[in-house]
Design a protein around this motif. Sequence first.
Motif, PDB file in Angstrom:
ATOM      1  N   ALA A  58       1.140  -1.304  -0.227  1.00  0.00           N
ATOM      2  CA  ALA A  58      -0.273   0.135  -0.151  1.00  0.00           C
ATOM      3  C   ALA A  58       0.881   1.110  -0.277  1.00  0.00           C
ATOM      4  O   ALA A  58       0.401   2.322  -0.646  1.00  0.00           O
ATOM      5  N   GLN A  59       2.220   1.238   0.841  1.00  0.00           N
ATOM      6  CA  GLN A  59       2.929   2.400   1.011  1.00  0.00           C
ATOM      7  C   GLN A  59       3.621   2.744  -0.459  1.00  0.00           C
ATOM      8  O   GLN A  59       3.727   3.718  -1.007  1.00  0.00           O
ATOM      9  N   ASP A  60       3.130   1.548  -1.461  1.00  0.00           N
ATOM     10  CA  ASP A  60       4.641   1.732  -2.817  1.00  0.00           C
ATOM     11  C   ASP A  60       3.144   2.568  -3.338  1.00  0.00           C
ATOM     12  O   ASP A  60       3.851   3.165  -4.044  1.00  0.00           O
ATOM     13  N   VAL A  61       1.728   1.873  -3.593  1.00  0.00           N
ATOM     14  CA  VAL A  61       1.070   2.727  -4.587  1.00  0.00           C
ATOM     15  C   VAL A  61       0.593   3.680  -3.941  1.00  0.00           C
ATOM     16  O   VAL A  61       1.015   4.829  -4.790  1.00  0.00           O
ATOM     17  N   VAL A  62       1.121   4.237  -2.905  1.00  0.00           N
ATOM     18  CA  VAL A  62       0.909   5.714  -2.272  1.00  0.00           C
ATOM     19  C   VAL A  62       2.074   6.848  -2.687  1.00  0.00           C
ATOM     20  O   VAL A  62       1.937   8.165  -2.959  1.00  0.00           O
ATOM     21  N   ALA A  63       3.022   5.857  -2.950  1.00  0.00           N
ATOM     22  CA  ALA A  63       4.185   6.666  -3.978  1.00  0.00           C
ATOM     23  C   ALA A  63       4.453   6.554  -4.648  1.00  0.00           C
ATOM     24  O   ALA A  63       4.655   7.685  -5.377  1.00  0.00           O
ATOM     25  N   ASN A  64       3.671   5.546  -5.371  1.00  0.00           N
ATOM     26  CA  ASN A  64       3.649   6.176  -7.106  1.00  0.00           C
ATOM     27  C   ASN A  64       2.473   6.652  -6.931  1.00  0.00           C
ATOM     28  O   ASN A  64       3.237   8.094  -8.656  1.00  0.00           O
ATOM     29  N   VAL A  65       1.039   6.934  -6.257  1.00  0.00           N
ATOM     30  CA  VAL A  65       0.335   8.207  -6.924  1.00  0.00           C
ATOM     31  C   VAL A  65       1.272   9.120  -6.904  1.00  0.00           C
ATOM     32  O   VAL A  65       0.739  10.439  -7.207  1.00  0.00           O
ATOM     33  N   SER A  66       1.655   9.694  -5.365  1.00  0.00           N
ATOM     34  CA  SER A  66       2.413  10.777  -4.483  1.00  0.00           C
ATOM     35  C   SER A  66       3.232  11.266  -6.191  1.00  0.00           C
ATOM     36  O   SER A  66       3.288  12.544  -6.527  1.00  0.00           O
ATOM     37  N   GLU A  67       4.273  10.873  -6.750  1.00  0.00           N
ATOM     38  CA  GLU A  67       5.364  10.874  -7.753  1.00  0.00           C
ATOM     39  C   GLU A  67       4.799  11.369  -9.196  1.00  0.00           C
ATOM     40  O   GLU A  67       4.893  12.160  -9.605  1.00  0.00           O
ATOM     41  N   ASP A  68       3.307  10.263  -9.230  1.00  0.00           N
ATOM     42  CA  ASP A  68       2.609  10.910 -10.410  1.00  0.00           C
ATOM     43  C   ASP A  68       1.966  12.241 -10.260  1.00  0.00           C
ATOM     44  O   ASP A  68       1.788  12.999 -11.743  1.00  0.00           O
ATOM     45  N   VAL A  69       1.190  12.828  -9.238  1.00  0.00           N
ATOM     46  CA  VAL A  69       0.759  14.154  -8.990  1.00  0.00           C
ATOM     47  C   VAL A  69       1.896  15.530  -9.372  1.00  0.00           C
ATOM     48  O   VAL A  69       1.837  16.311  -9.715  1.00  0.00           O
ATOM     49  N   HIS A  70       2.860  14.471  -8.322  1.00  0.00           N
ATOM     50  CA  HIS A  70       4.187  16.143  -8.436  1.00  0.00           C
ATOM     51  C   HIS A  70       4.816  15.894 -10.429  1.00  0.00           C
ATOM     52  O   HIS A  70       4.482  17.377 -10.448  1.00  0.00           O
ATOM     53  N   VAL A  71       5.007  15.097 -10.928  1.00  0.00           N
ATOM     54  CA  VAL A  71       5.410  14.927 -11.955  1.00  0.00           C
ATOM     55  C   VAL A  71       4.686  15.482 -12.841  1.00  0.00           C
ATOM     56  O   VAL A  71       4.471  16.866 -14.352  1.00  0.00           O
TER      57      VAL A  71
END
Length: 137
Positions: A115-128
């Motif tokens: 779940a933390q990996d998913v949150v990190a990936n989504v946060s990175e996508d939002v940042h991009v």
Amino acid sequence: MTNLGTQPADQASIPELMNQLTTQTSRLVRDEIRLAQKEFQTAAKRTGIGAGLFSTAGLLAYAGLLAVVTAAIAALALVLPLWAAAVIVAAVLFVAAGIAALVGKKQVQQAPAAAQDVVANVSEDVHVVKEARHART
């Protein structure tokens, strides 16, 4: 020669046609909503019956498992005292339960990491996306 100012008796005027279109569209929407409600009710009823039968199957499977445990005790009781056969079968069941609990615990502990990996990936996508938006302006 036809007179353009008069309408044949079998043709409707544009306002009449618009009125018919509105009426028929309203009726079609209402009929579609009623049909969707009936389909939903049928699906809910079938789902409820299916869930009940599935629960019954689980209960019967549990009863079957208890019968197998009883048969194992009875089979061991042919060569051992009844109490010893029951203790051996109970010990085997507790070991199996312990193994299942350890495997389950490991699975649950791995879930937060995923779940933390998913949150990190989504946060990175939002940042991009934010960076790309600011780069355009």
